[in-house]
Write an enzyme that holds these catalytic residues in place. Sequence first.
Site, PDB file in Angstrom:
ATOM      1  N   ASP A  93       0.884  -1.158   0.000  1.00 44.44           N
ATOM      2  CA  ASP A  93       0.000   0.000   0.000  1.00 44.44           C
ATOM      3  C   ASP A  93       0.934   1.224   0.000  1.00 44.44           C
ATOM      4  O   ASP A  93       2.106   1.105   0.331  1.00 44.44           O
ATOM      5  CB  ASP A  93      -0.869  -0.029   1.253  1.00 44.44           C
ATOM      6  CG  ASP A  93      -1.668   1.240   1.421  1.00 44.44           C
ATOM      7  OD1 ASP A  93      -2.276   1.702   0.435  1.00 44.44           O
ATOM      8  OD2 ASP A  93      -1.680   1.782   2.542  1.00 44.44           O
TER       9      ASP A  93
ATOM     10  N   ASP B  84       0.112   5.080   0.952  1.00 42.26           N
ATOM     11  CA  ASP B  84       0.013   6.019   2.076  1.00 42.26           C
ATOM     12  C   ASP B  84      -0.042   5.278   3.408  1.00 42.26           C
ATOM     13  O   ASP B  84      -0.921   4.454   3.635  1.00 42.26           O
ATOM     14  CB  ASP B  84      -1.210   6.924   1.895  1.00 42.26           C
ATOM     15  CG  ASP B  84      -1.107   7.729   0.602  1.00 42.26           C
ATOM     16  OD1 ASP B  84      -0.241   8.603   0.534  1.00 42.26           O
ATOM     17  OD2 ASP B  84      -1.889   7.452  -0.340  1.00 42.26           O
TER      18      ASP B  84
ATOM     19  N   TYR C 121      -4.107  12.508   1.213  1.00 41.59           N
ATOM     20  CA  TYR C 121      -4.054  12.956  -0.185  1.00 41.59           C
ATOM     21  C   TYR C 121      -2.701  13.554  -0.581  1.00 41.59           C
ATOM     22  O   TYR C 121      -2.623  14.581  -1.241  1.00 41.59           O
ATOM     23  CB  TYR C 121      -5.186  13.954  -0.484  1.00 41.59           C
ATOM     24  CG  TYR C 121      -6.541  13.368  -0.201  1.00 41.59           C
ATOM     25  CD1 TYR C 121      -7.081  12.387  -1.029  1.00 41.59           C
ATOM     26  CD2 TYR C 121      -7.274  13.766   0.920  1.00 41.59           C
ATOM     27  CE1 TYR C 121      -8.316  11.816  -0.759  1.00 41.59           C
ATOM     28  CE2 TYR C 121      -8.517  13.197   1.202  1.00 41.59           C
ATOM     29  CZ  TYR C 121      -9.030  12.236   0.352  1.00 41.59           C
ATOM     30  OH  TYR C 121     -10.253  11.672   0.625  1.00 41.59           O
TER      31      TYR C 121
ATOM     32  N   THR D  60      -2.603   1.171  -4.615  1.00 43.33           N
ATOM     33  CA  THR D  60      -3.050   2.320  -3.835  1.00 43.33           C
ATOM     34  C   THR D  60      -4.401   2.876  -4.302  1.00 43.33           C
ATOM     35  O   THR D  60      -4.618   3.056  -5.499  1.00 43.33           O
ATOM     36  CB  THR D  60      -1.947   3.421  -3.865  1.00 43.33           C
ATOM     37  OG1 THR D  60      -2.403   4.578  -3.148  1.00 43.33           O
ATOM     38  CG2 THR D  60      -1.557   3.832  -5.270  1.00 43.33           C
TER      39      THR D  60
ATOM     40  N   ASP E  38      -1.783  -0.710   5.851  1.00 42.83           N
ATOM     41  CA  ASP E  38      -1.992  -0.099   7.166  1.00 42.83           C
ATOM     42  C   ASP E  38      -3.474   0.044   7.506  1.00 42.83           C
ATOM     43  O   ASP E  38      -3.813   0.672   8.497  1.00 42.83           O
ATOM     44  CB  ASP E  38      -1.275   1.259   7.265  1.00 42.83           C
ATOM     45  CG  ASP E  38      -1.941   2.327   6.412  1.00 42.83           C
ATOM     46  OD1 ASP E  38      -2.478   1.992   5.338  1.00 42.83           O
ATOM     47  OD2 ASP E  38      -1.941   3.498   6.841  1.00 42.83           O
TER      48      ASP E  38
END
Length: 186
Positions: free
Chosen positions: A9, A11, A20, A51, A134
């Site tokens: 992933d 972020d 963002y 993502t 996460d």
Amino acid sequence: MKRRALFLDRDGVINEDFGYVHREEDCVFIGGVFELVRTANRAGYVVAVVTNQAGIARGYYTEGQFRDFMRWMQSEFLSRGARIDRVYYCPHHPEAGVGEFRKTCACRKPRPGMLESARGEFDLDMQDSILVGDKKSDIDAARRAGVGRRYLLAPRSTVEQAHCIDSLGVVERIISRESGPSPYSR
Ligand SMILES: [Mg+2]
Ligand SMILES: [Zn+2]
């Protein structure tokens, strides 16, 4: 022989999740991520980013800005001897935004679409592949796609069907150990 993948992933796993993120100046890399990708490269894993980027649907940034940012990110990895082989992203959102990006798609996690695309593209052994996320949606997508080894970068969490880890170094050491003695000196 089928290859394995290390799915990351973005972020909260590669860069700190400030919400963002799409500009170089807002990108803070998470500790150990370059070492993790280098070790996975060396062990023969396909390294793929998966993502959700609803910021595109929401109009916070364009698809072009996202792609430029990812090109920069990949070059940051390369300059540290680490290679991201592929970036999969979902620009959609089921309710937010307007136009072509507002839709219920098959790629937005927790749906497994991005992982399934990777499986087809690289002929992957999903059961022996790894995903690091996460959020619960990362883990759910991985589970649905049959990714056998799932890690949640969150030390205290109630998400099931994932191993909780407190640093990327844990996964780096696992890959490094399974690939045996390195031909490169340490
Ligand atoms: Mg995340
Ligand atoms: Zn999508």
